[in-house]
Design an enzyme around this catalytic site. Structure first.
Site, mmCIF file in Angstrom:
data_model
loop_
_atom_site.group_PDB
_atom_site.id
_atom_site.type_symbol
_atom_site.label_atom_id
_atom_site.label_comp_id
_atom_site.label_asym_id
_atom_site.label_seq_id
_atom_site.Cartn_x
_atom_site.Cartn_y
_atom_site.Cartn_z
ATOM 1 N N SER A 143 43.827 85.178 55.911
ATOM 2 C CA SER A 143 45.228 85.421 55.558
ATOM 3 C C SER A 143 46.106 84.299 56.101
ATOM 4 O O SER A 143 45.799 83.699 57.140
ATOM 5 C CB SER A 143 45.703 86.756 56.131
ATOM 6 O OG SER A 143 47.099 86.921 55.971
ATOM 7 N N TYR A 156 47.090 93.536 61.959
ATOM 8 C CA TYR A 156 46.422 92.892 60.819
ATOM 9 C C TYR A 156 46.179 91.411 61.100
ATOM 10 O O TYR A 156 45.068 90.900 60.934
ATOM 11 C CB TYR A 156 47.281 93.075 59.568
ATOM 12 C CG TYR A 156 46.771 92.367 58.338
ATOM 13 C CD1 TYR A 156 45.755 92.911 57.577
ATOM 14 C CD2 TYR A 156 47.336 91.161 57.930
ATOM 15 C CE1 TYR A 156 45.298 92.272 56.430
ATOM 16 C CE2 TYR A 156 46.892 90.510 56.797
ATOM 17 C CZ TYR A 156 45.865 91.068 56.043
ATOM 18 O OH TYR A 156 45.420 90.421 54.914
#
Length: 261
Positions: A143, A156
């Site tokens: 990410s 996350y």
């Protein structure tokens, strides 16, 4: 890349019922791979992907599992019944946002289980077999938040960074056995899950303004580097993290920055 370069290989794609996972699964099938499509709670979507895979002349099967449950990865491996897996695309993940000041421990633990411990269990279950056969590919979907974390996605972002550390550590161990482990890290990608937000022109304008390339990405933008890493042309690349974010990692678009005075 050689046409049908993955013929004879079998790929397991987690989170393959929609979005990036589905696009990767179909792209791998297009290169000749048989595909195992994992999903959680989307059986119809996963079966549709399997049908499309079979329409290309490839074998496809569907497996399910909720990676927030500690036993899920073991159950998934059991569903495979010893089937050989040559390519692992670790795409499934959860992302639950909230104020870091009041982030509950159970939400952190859910991210640890789904986004980190499940990956380790899959690697433990699949990579030794790849190494014994002398060929394997692992690609973990990272990410932009590894490089540009936000407090509201603290858990996350932290687990995405932990994933990268994990695959780099194992990559050193198995490179000589023909197994590569890499990450591909998307930026802002327009998927079905994000459809409601991308239907908002103000949201699209705000996101686009920050991206040097001047547009959000699509799932198909992710497939090319994944296919390259899976091919023989990617055999000398391991432990890498390839950003696919329109340049966002290197900084906001120049036109989005305040003018100098």
């Amino acid at each position: 890349m050689t046409e049908r370069s993955l013929t004879g290989r079998t790929a397991l794609v987690t989170g393959a019922s929609s979005g990036i996972g589905r696009a990767i699964a179909l792209a791998l099938a297009g290169q000749g791979a048989d595909v195992i499509l994992h999903h959680h709670g989307q059986p119809e979507e996963a079966e549709a992907g399997a049908r499309e895979t079979r329409s290309m002349g490839r074998d496809a099967r569907v497996v399910d599992g909720d990676f927030t449950a500690p036993e899920a990865t073991g159950n998934l491996l059991a569903q495979l019944k010893g089937q050989q897996v040559d390519i692992l695309i670790a795409n499934a993940a959860i992302e639950r946002r909230g104020a870091w000041e009041s982030l509950p421990a159970e939400q952190v633990q859910a991210h640890v289980q789904a986004n980190f411990l499940s990956l380790i269990a899959l690697l433990q279950g699949l990579v030794p077999g790849m190494a014994a056969r002398g060929w394997g590919r692992v690609i973990c979907l990272g990410s932009i938040m590894q490089a540009r974390p936000r407090a509201e996605t603290l858990a996350y972002a932290a687990m995405k960074s932990a994933q990268l550390t994990t695959i780099r550590a194992i990559a050193r161990e198995v490179a000589a056995q023909g197994v590569t482990l890499n990450a591909v890290s998307p930026g802002a990608i327009r998927t079905e899950r994000m459809a409601a937000r991308y239907d908002d022109p103000a949201f699209v304008a705000a996101v686009t303004a920050k991206i040097p390339a001047g547009r959000p990405g699509t799932p198909e933008d992710i497939t090319a580097p994944v296919l390259m890493l899976c091919s023989e042309g990617g055999s000398y690349i391991t432990g890498a993290d390839i950003p696919v974010d329109g340049g966002w990692r290197i900084g906001d678009a120049m036109h989005a920055l305040p003018e100098k005075t």
